[in-house]
Design an enzyme around this catalytic site. Structure first.
Site, mmCIF file in Angstrom:
data_model
loop_
_atom_site.group_PDB
_atom_site.id
_atom_site.type_symbol
_atom_site.label_atom_id
_atom_site.label_comp_id
_atom_site.label_asym_id
_atom_site.label_seq_id
_atom_site.Cartn_x
_atom_site.Cartn_y
_atom_site.Cartn_z
ATOM 1 C CB CYS A 181 -14.328 7.453 -10.405
ATOM 2 S SG CYS A 181 -13.930 7.388 -8.637
ATOM 3 C CG ASN B 257 -0.970 0.644 -15.683
ATOM 4 O OD1 ASN B 257 -0.076 -0.111 -16.025
ATOM 5 N ND2 ASN B 257 -1.770 0.383 -14.658
ATOM 6 C CG HIS C 157 -1.872 5.722 -4.385
ATOM 7 N ND1 HIS C 157 -1.465 4.528 -4.956
ATOM 8 C CD2 HIS C 157 -3.194 5.822 -4.651
ATOM 9 C CE1 HIS C 157 -2.496 3.950 -5.548
ATOM 10 N NE2 HIS C 157 -3.552 4.707 -5.374
ATOM 11 C CB CYS D 32 -7.146 7.723 -11.644
ATOM 12 S SG CYS D 32 -8.447 6.564 -12.123
ATOM 13 C CB CYS E 178 -10.250 -5.909 -13.416
ATOM 14 S SG CYS E 178 -10.110 -4.247 -12.777
ATOM 15 C CD GLU F 80 -12.772 0.962 -21.216
ATOM 16 O OE1 GLU F 80 -12.605 1.237 -22.413
ATOM 17 O OE2 GLU F 80 -11.965 1.291 -20.335
ATOM 18 N N GLY G 233 -14.511 3.441 -11.088
ATOM 19 C CA GLY G 233 -15.377 3.811 -9.973
ATOM 20 C C GLY G 233 -14.846 3.482 -8.604
ATOM 21 C CD GLU G 234 -14.005 4.171 -3.372
ATOM 22 O OE1 GLU G 234 -12.811 4.291 -3.658
ATOM 23 O OE2 GLU G 234 -14.439 3.269 -2.635
ATOM 24 C CB CYS H 232 -4.905 -0.473 -12.229
ATOM 25 S SG CYS H 232 -5.606 -1.818 -11.308
ATOM 26 C CB CYS I 146 -7.098 9.574 -7.774
ATOM 27 S SG CYS I 146 -8.038 8.946 -6.364
HETATM 28 N N1 SAH Z 1 -11.477 3.335 -6.999
HETATM 29 C C1 SAH Z 1 -10.832 2.273 -6.335
HETATM 30 C C2 SAH Z 1 -10.650 1.051 -7.205
HETATM 31 C C3 SAH Z 1 -10.306 1.257 -8.658
HETATM 32 S S1 SAH Z 1 -8.695 1.841 -9.050
HETATM 33 C C4 SAH Z 1 -9.507 2.730 -5.762
HETATM 34 O O1 SAH Z 1 -9.059 3.810 -6.109
HETATM 35 O O2 SAH Z 1 -8.940 2.000 -4.955
HETATM 36 C C5 SAH Z 1 -7.621 0.450 -8.703
HETATM 37 C C6 SAH Z 1 -6.200 0.864 -8.323
HETATM 38 O O3 SAH Z 1 -5.505 1.436 -9.445
HETATM 39 C C7 SAH Z 1 -6.162 1.925 -7.244
HETATM 40 O O4 SAH Z 1 -5.155 1.635 -6.302
HETATM 41 C C8 SAH Z 1 -5.794 3.165 -8.029
HETATM 42 O O5 SAH Z 1 -5.251 4.184 -7.246
HETATM 43 C C9 SAH Z 1 -4.834 2.612 -9.031
HETATM 44 N N2 SAH Z 1 -4.602 3.468 -10.207
HETATM 45 C C10 SAH Z 1 -5.346 4.478 -10.662
HETATM 46 N N3 SAH Z 1 -4.791 5.005 -11.774
HETATM 47 C C11 SAH Z 1 -3.674 4.295 -12.018
HETATM 48 C C12 SAH Z 1 -2.693 4.324 -13.054
HETATM 49 N N4 SAH Z 1 -2.773 5.181 -14.061
HETATM 50 N N5 SAH Z 1 -1.677 3.436 -12.987
HETATM 51 C C13 SAH Z 1 -1.612 2.520 -11.998
HETATM 52 N N6 SAH Z 1 -2.519 2.427 -11.020
HETATM 53 C C14 SAH Z 1 -3.539 3.309 -11.020
HETATM 54 FE FE1 SF4 Z 2 -9.360 7.453 -7.571
HETATM 55 FE FE2 SF4 Z 2 -10.022 4.871 -7.860
HETATM 56 FE FE3 SF4 Z 2 -11.724 6.809 -8.607
HETATM 57 FE FE4 SF4 Z 2 -9.532 6.429 -10.023
HETATM 58 S S1 SF4 Z 2 -11.205 4.991 -9.791
HETATM 59 S S2 SF4 Z 2 -10.363 8.419 -9.338
HETATM 60 S S3 SF4 Z 2 -8.059 5.830 -8.435
HETATM 61 S S4 SF4 Z 2 -11.017 6.404 -6.528
#
Ligand code: SAH
Ligand code: SF4
Length: 347
Positions: free
Chosen positions: A108, A287, A213, A115, A101, A88, A156-157, A329, A112
């Site tokens: 991923c 979110n 975080h 997420c 975005c 997406e 993804g990371e 996000c 986390c």
């Molecule tokens: N993987 C990378 C980039 C993608 S996530 C990273 O983790 O940085 C982009 C941002 O959204 C990150 O800061 C992540 O921690 C945050 N994020 C993940 N799940 C979320 C959610 N449900 N609500 C708000 N932010 C979230």
């Molecule tokens: Fe963590 Fe970013 Fe991967 Fe979600 S996309 S699991 S926030 S590293």
């Protein structure tokens, strides 16, 4: 030459036909500047060659399967890769800007806890062309508006897929390619320290965000498994290296989770930890995802912001966008058009 790395399949077809070298440049320009999706549209190439390319190296590597539109104007694109994975991309319009975005992996592996992408696990890394093409499709879709910003904050990371991600960003930045200024491109990482240093050493002026975080080690380990690998002092060393090397602002992403990381003690510890004038705290509303967490109220988030600022910490609170289509996000989980989670259609 950028095109050689980005379009190896096209190059192969051209070489087999002993085409002159400039044909590859023309093909690159058709894809990255004219944003063609079918070689038939590449009017800068001879007709016969277009047909050969269509056969041997199709112009589009992603199939656009659907677009959802949110009430706030946000759009979410669902793509399928050639091998049947769903990914997406989100386009967010805001104050005359159009931010795209993009995703860098199918799923991923970082896990986390809050997420939705993390819940999926990882299927595979995306190739540079699959990463950049997400922007091309969004750009075509919003024309005559232009894409003003690209953020690598989708699925993804990115730093686990470093080379392909960087290659995609370089094509987006390339004056002979998509030609978007590097300062309008930002990547976000969960905190892979070696790659943060490597990113700092890149010649392009791309921006960086680090997902923090919480300022507390034990809490961070609970929320983000990566924290067990790289502790906060190590992460802050890499952050310091980045700002000292680049003199660019560094963003720390901070998703406010009710009762978890939104207390005054968090703001106080953040103010101590983020002790460099180039550090900036980016507060995000959570979110909703089905992970057991809930969002800090709007009022609570504003209070946290005010308190952090009163402690001398430069901070902003980013509004949530596209929530009615799960386009924000952390919500990207590539549900297919029937609403099922469909990361892989082939398995
Ligand atoms: N993987 C990378 C980039 C993608 S996530 C990273 O983790 O940085 C982009 C941002 O959204 C990150 O800061 C992540 O921690 C945050 N994020 C993940 N799940 C979320 C959610 N449900 N609500 C708000 N932010 C979230
Ligand atoms: Fe963590 Fe970013 Fe991967 Fe979600 S996309 S699991 S926030 S590293």
């Amino acid at each position: 030459m950028r095109a050689t790395v980005f379009l190896p399949d096209v190059q192969k077809v051209l070489e087999k036909r002993s085409e002159p070298a400039y044909r590859l440049e023309q093909a690159y320009s058709a894809l990255t500047r004219s944003l063609i999706r079918d070689w038939e549209e590449a009017t800068n190439l001879p007709k016969g060659l277009r047909a050969v390319l269509a056969e041997g190296a199709p112009a589009a590597v992603l199939e656009l399967r659907g677009v959802s539109r949110a009430t706030d104007g946000t759009r979410k694109y669902l793509f399928h890769t050639r091998d049947g994975h769903a990914i997406e991309t989100v386009m967010i319009p805001e104050k005359g800007r159009h931010t795209v975005c993009i995703s860098t992996q199918v799923g991923c592996p970082m896990g986390c806890k809050f997420c939705a992408t993390g819940l999926l696990g990882i299927k595979r890394n995306l190739k540079a062309r699959e990463i950049a093409e997400q922007v091309f499709v969004a750009a075509r879709d919003i024309a005559p508006h232009r894409v003003s910003n690209v953020v690598v904050m989708g699925m993804g990371e990115p730093f686990l897929n470093y080379d392909e991600t960087l290659e995609a960003l370089k094509v987006l930045n390339d004056p002979d390619g998509f030609a978007l200024a590097a300062r309008h491109i930002a990547a976000s990482t969960s905190g892979l320290v070696d790659r943060i240093r490597r990113f700092a050493d890149e010649p392009e002026q791309f921006h960086l965000a680090i997902s923090l975080h919480t300022p507390f080690e034990d809490e961070r380990k609970e929320l983000m498994p990566v924290a067990a690998r790289h502790q906060i002092p190590e992460l802050m060393d890499a952050a310091r290296y980045y700002v000292e090397k680049t003199h660019r602002k560094l963003f720390f992403e901070y998703t406010l989770l009710a009762g978890v990381n939104d207390q005054p003690r968090h703001a106080e510890a953040l103010a101590e930890l983020l002790d460099h004038p180039l550090y900036h705290l980016n507060l995000l509303r959570f979110n909703w995802t089905d992970t057991g967490f809930s969002a800090t109220s709007q009022r609570g988030a504003r209070e946290f912001l005010r308190y952090a600022r009163s402690l001398g910490l430069p901070a902003t609170l980013r509004p949530s966008r596209g929530q009615d289509i799960d386009a924000a996000c952390g919500q990207l989980a590539a549900k297919d058009l029937r609403g099922r989670t469909a990361v892989s259609l082939s398995s």
